[in-house]
Design a protein around this motif. Structure first.
Motif, PDB file in Angstrom:
ATOM      1  N   ASN A 150       2.799  -1.280  -4.684  1.00  0.00           N
ATOM      2  CA  ASN A 150       4.159  -0.747  -4.521  1.00  0.00           C
ATOM      3  C   ASN A 150       5.135  -1.904  -4.412  1.00  0.00           C
ATOM      4  O   ASN A 150       4.878  -2.875  -3.708  1.00  0.00           O
ATOM      5  N   TYR A 151       6.263  -1.786  -5.116  1.00  0.00           N
ATOM      6  CA  TYR A 151       7.248  -2.878  -5.057  1.00  0.00           C
ATOM      7  C   TYR A 151       8.592  -2.456  -4.466  1.00  0.00           C
ATOM      8  O   TYR A 151       9.507  -3.262  -4.348  1.00  0.00           O
ATOM      9  N   SER A 152       8.737  -1.161  -4.095  1.00  0.00           N
ATOM     10  CA  SER A 152      10.064  -0.676  -3.693  1.00  0.00           C
ATOM     11  C   SER A 152      10.430  -1.037  -2.259  1.00  0.00           C
ATOM     12  O   SER A 152      11.596  -1.087  -1.910  1.00  0.00           O
ATOM     13  N   ASN A 153       9.425  -1.281  -1.459  1.00  0.00           N
ATOM     14  CA  ASN A 153       9.631  -1.284   0.001  1.00  0.00           C
ATOM     15  C   ASN A 153       9.741  -2.670   0.612  1.00  0.00           C
ATOM     16  O   ASN A 153       9.592  -2.833   1.804  1.00  0.00           O
ATOM     17  N   GLU A 207       8.733   1.366 -16.337  1.00  0.00           N
ATOM     18  CA  GLU A 207      10.182   1.268 -16.580  1.00  0.00           C
ATOM     19  C   GLU A 207      10.965   1.989 -15.489  1.00  0.00           C
ATOM     20  O   GLU A 207      12.160   2.242 -15.640  1.00  0.00           O
ATOM     21  N   GLY A 208      10.265   2.356 -14.411  1.00  0.00           N
ATOM     22  CA  GLY A 208      10.923   3.042 -13.301  1.00  0.00           C
ATOM     23  C   GLY A 208       9.904   3.375 -12.231  1.00  0.00           C
ATOM     24  O   GLY A 208       8.745   2.977 -12.322  1.00  0.00           O
ATOM     25  N   GLY A 209      10.366   4.079 -11.210  1.00  0.00           N
ATOM     26  CA  GLY A 209       9.445   4.491 -10.162  1.00  0.00           C
ATOM     27  C   GLY A 209       9.129   3.379  -9.190  1.00  0.00           C
ATOM     28  O   GLY A 209       9.899   2.420  -9.044  1.00  0.00           O
ATOM     29  N   LEU A 210       7.967   3.476  -8.543  1.00  0.00           N
ATOM     30  CA  LEU A 210       7.667   2.611  -7.409  1.00  0.00           C
ATOM     31  C   LEU A 210       6.374   1.806  -7.527  1.00  0.00           C
ATOM     32  O   LEU A 210       6.089   0.996  -6.654  1.00  0.00           O
ATOM     33  N   PHE A 211       5.583   2.061  -8.600  1.00  0.00           N
ATOM     34  CA  PHE A 211       4.211   1.540  -8.579  1.00  0.00           C
ATOM     35  C   PHE A 211       3.788   0.796  -9.846  1.00  0.00           C
ATOM     36  O   PHE A 211       4.203   1.140 -10.947  1.00  0.00           O
ATOM     37  N   ALA A 229       0.809  -1.224   0.000  1.00  0.00           N
ATOM     38  CA  ALA A 229       0.000   0.000   0.000  1.00  0.00           C
ATOM     39  C   ALA A 229       0.842   1.274   0.000  1.00  0.00           C
ATOM     40  O   ALA A 229       0.506   2.245  -0.674  1.00  0.00           O
ATOM     41  N   GLY A 230       1.927   1.290   0.740  1.00  0.00           N
ATOM     42  CA  GLY A 230       2.693   2.529   0.882  1.00  0.00           C
ATOM     43  C   GLY A 230       3.400   2.914  -0.402  1.00  0.00           C
ATOM     44  O   GLY A 230       3.320   2.230  -1.428  1.00  0.00           O
ATOM     45  N   GLY A 231       4.117   4.035  -0.323  1.00  0.00           N
ATOM     46  CA  GLY A 231       4.939   4.445  -1.443  1.00  0.00           C
ATOM     47  C   GLY A 231       6.322   4.736  -0.904  1.00  0.00           C
ATOM     48  O   GLY A 231       6.975   5.689  -1.299  1.00  0.00           O
ATOM     49  N   LEU A 232       6.747   3.870   0.018  1.00  0.00           N
ATOM     50  CA  LEU A 232       7.987   4.133   0.742  1.00  0.00           C
ATOM     51  C   LEU A 232       9.200   3.588  -0.012  1.00  0.00           C
ATOM     52  O   LEU A 232       9.148   2.484  -0.549  1.00  0.00           O
ATOM     53  N   PRO A 233      10.289   4.339   0.024  1.00  0.00           N
ATOM     54  CA  PRO A 233      11.547   3.803  -0.506  1.00  0.00           C
ATOM     55  C   PRO A 233      12.044   2.659   0.380  1.00  0.00           C
ATOM     56  O   PRO A 233      11.580   2.486   1.506  1.00  0.00           O
ATOM     57  N   ALA A 271      14.856  -5.207  -9.824  1.00  0.00           N
ATOM     58  CA  ALA A 271      14.692  -6.624  -9.492  1.00  0.00           C
ATOM     59  C   ALA A 271      13.325  -6.866  -8.842  1.00  0.00           C
ATOM     60  O   ALA A 271      12.630  -7.841  -9.164  1.00  0.00           O
ATOM     61  N   ARG A 272      12.922  -5.954  -7.957  1.00  0.00           N
ATOM     62  CA  ARG A 272      11.641  -6.134  -7.273  1.00  0.00           C
ATOM     63  C   ARG A 272      10.474  -5.975  -8.247  1.00  0.00           C
ATOM     64  O   ARG A 272       9.475  -6.694  -8.160  1.00  0.00           O
ATOM     65  N   ARG A 273      10.632  -5.053  -9.156  1.00  0.00           N
ATOM     66  CA  ARG A 273       9.595  -4.853 -10.181  1.00  0.00           C
ATOM     67  C   ARG A 273       9.464  -6.106 -11.045  1.00  0.00           C
ATOM     68  O   ARG A 273       8.360  -6.526 -11.380  1.00  0.00           O
ATOM     69  N   GLU A 274      10.629  -6.716 -11.388  1.00  0.00           N
ATOM     70  CA  GLU A 274      10.595  -7.929 -12.214  1.00  0.00           C
ATOM     71  C   GLU A 274       9.838  -9.045 -11.506  1.00  0.00           C
ATOM     72  O   GLU A 274       9.009  -9.731 -12.100  1.00  0.00           O
TER      73      GLU A 274
END
Lengths: 393, 393
Positions: free
Chosen positions: A369-372, A321-325, A33-37, A298-301
């Motif tokens: 979100n996949y960054s966190n 192709e970038g970002g967090l979502f 849910a978050g958008g945290l790095p 890697a997390r996005r993949e």
């Protein structure tokens, strides 16, 4: 006691995401849910060195009141970064903000009288909606496709809304969709803004986090009349805790931003500004960003793979192709709120798409979100999400 | 390009003091204009230790996004400080702000529709005027005397302005006058607010810096109906660079403040909040405040002595028992702007009193700051000020 709040108080509730974040503190929940790095990537040791250096070299100045515009060496460092993405500028046209969120608030404050029109992508960033709503505007939403805001729709909206105050756009890896506006449309947006004499607010927090495809110049790089206001932040490339963002705009705009920022919080944390400047002096931020990109890629993949393998095959989704979502669309038969409740029982969460529409909420999509999160948790969370969705089969 | 700003943009200019501060950077000028704490008293070494401890113990959390309400241990530490001054509360009724300036802005945002009335002391804090003006209110000024806001005048103003949104007051060592509201009037103010059903915004940045006389309980300590909103800051007792203030208010107010703060900047610098909390854990802030008080007391004594010995004898002035400012009134024959220009030529500066009136500016007074300068410079500056004034004899 009778309390009469301002009318705007009826329009501003708390942000769904930020309230959800509080609920989702329970460790058993896997939250997309978050958008945290990713916090494990924060350069803690380098920041510790920067803190000590700042306090040793200029402790008194770092802890004292300062100018609203912001710490000059930090602004100069940002000038170089702006130039590198195709926006030549100077320190006089940069203002340090208390997070780029403050830039959204100030833009509303400077431009919006009650009833004025804001043109935005549909869907758009929920905290921008929240910030603007405090100034009681109307929102004219412009449909997107996989290539960003649709320019035919934008022109129609400009025709239907003469005197609209500004176009709000997140061209790179948009929040919530992860979509990027293609090059040709960036030029077209500026041409339309010139033709219809409207300001553009370009919000670009994610542009530096591109891990695939070719980098695109900001909308502001095509600005011929000084009507594009550019907003960015250190939150995704350095550390969000410091609340450091910036705005780049022409002088007349800048004067207003400085005055209204002064009225809002005098200036942003000086110590944080000096620590950021010192970090940039002693370290290679771009090398650090490369590390972030590798991890997020890697997390996005993994997440994309899980969408293909764990979720029903008929779901449309973006391929950032970038970002967090990543944005996932649902068939009409599935209500996203009901799905959210089912997912929570399954200890997995997302933000339901309805939060991202300023007018009529659509119940047919959600943001992931996949960054966190580690790859293992992404896999497990997506499995749980797939299970919740399979109950609709 | 035609740019139509919001109407409020006509009302908000930059603050006179903050703009003056930039001009007064020249080292030959002795400036009594600012409201800056003495930087040589900032606990630089202790802050350095706190920074390292925070990064060692919780680096990732200190640099990540966080909740709007603020870092809980910091709020708990503030609860203790509030209790010590006679305002029992809990962490749920405290919100960390990006400087108490943000509390002024948010109060305007939450309460003021265009044309609403703010009741304030005359004169009052210029940055509060600036913050409120963004929301286009009317100002009803209430005369002061040496004992603070006059309660007969307040009652008359309340009668004449039914539906006024709030009374803005700085009861302790007011900015700009240095005057303190006496005990009886604090009780009366709450009684009047109850009678006329109006909110009180108590701004108390200087209360802890009392170096003479007896401490007075905050207006909020007499609050029987939860209608007093209390605002304070770490800027004068710790370090202003961090931009850390707080607001203490009842739940319904607090909900609005949290929502609107979220829309304004998501949350205040988490690292700064954790460093402040760590500093409070490892150090005795009250002992530190004692040092500040001793220094400011000595500087105030020197400045008062210089007023008596260097300035013409007929000038009325306040005699503050704390805080940072002395207010000096001029005879009608002297225009304060002309005096300011003459003083600048003499390399000494102050803030002319007209900046502190929201409606019609009065040209008959100026504000002197004594906290930010060595005793020697105070003496030299006051000599120069006396010379400028003597030209009117």
């Amino acid at each position: 006691m009778t309390v009469n709040y301002a009318k705007r108080a009826e329009h501003v509730g708390r942000s769904a995401t930020r309230e959800i974040l509080k609920v989702l503190d329970r460790p058993e929940i896997i939250s997309f849910a978050g958008g945290l790095p990713a916090p494990e990537l924060f350069p803690v040791e380098a920041i510790k060195e920067a803190c000590s250096a700042v306090l040793d070299e200029a402790g008194e100045q770092a802890l004292q009141y300062s100018t609203t515009e912001g710490f000059l060496p930090l602004r100069k460092a940002i000038v170089k970064r702006m130039e590198a993405v195709g926006v030549p500028t100077d320190a006089d046209h940069l203002l340090i903000l208390t997070g780029s969120q403050q830039g959204l608030d100030l833009t509303g404050k400077i431009f919006l009288d009650k009833g004025d029109t804001v043109i935005c992508e549909s869907p758009t960033y929920l905290a921008a909606i929240q910030a603007f709503k405090a100034y009681e505007p109307r929102f004219a939403e412009v449909a997107m496709d996989d290539f960003g805001m649709r320019m035919d729709e934008l022109e129609r909206t400009l025709q239907q809304n003469p005197g609209a105050k500004f176009i709000y756009t997140i061209p790179d890896f948009q929040n919530p969709t992860g979509r990027t506006m293609v090059l040709e449309r960036r030029k077209q947006m500026v041409a339309l803004a010139n033709q219809y004499d409207v300001v553009i607010l370009e919000d670009n927090p994610y542009g530096a986090i591109r891990f695939a495809g070719e980098a695109l110049p900001p909308v502001k790089s095509f600005d011929t009349e000084g009507r594009v206001i550019y907003l960015s932040t250190f939150s995704k490339i350095f550390a969000p805790g410091f609340r450091l963002g910036w705005i780049c705009a022409e002088s007349d705009f800048m004067n207003r931003y400085v005055s209204f920022k002064q009225a809002s919080d005098l200036h942003s944390d000086v110590f944080a500004q000096r620590v950021a400047a010192k970090y940039l002096e002693l370290n290679d931020l771009d090398a650090h960003i490369q590390k972030i990109k590798a991890v997020y890629h890697a997390r996005r993949e993994i997440m994309m793979h899980c969408i293909e393998t764990c979720l029903p095959g008929h779901l449309k989704h973006s391929a950032p192709e970038g970002g967090l979502f990543i944005w996932v669309e649902l068939p009409e038969s599935i209500n996203v709120q009901a799905l959210f409740d089912r997912c929570l029982k399954n200890n997995v969460a997302f933000v339901s798409g309805d939060s991202f529409y300023p007018n009529e909420a659509k119940q047919n999509a959600f943001r992931l979100n996949y960054s966190n999160m580690s790859e293992e948790r992404i896999k497990e969370g997506m499995k749980r999400l797939g299970e919740a969705l399979s109950e609709y089969a």
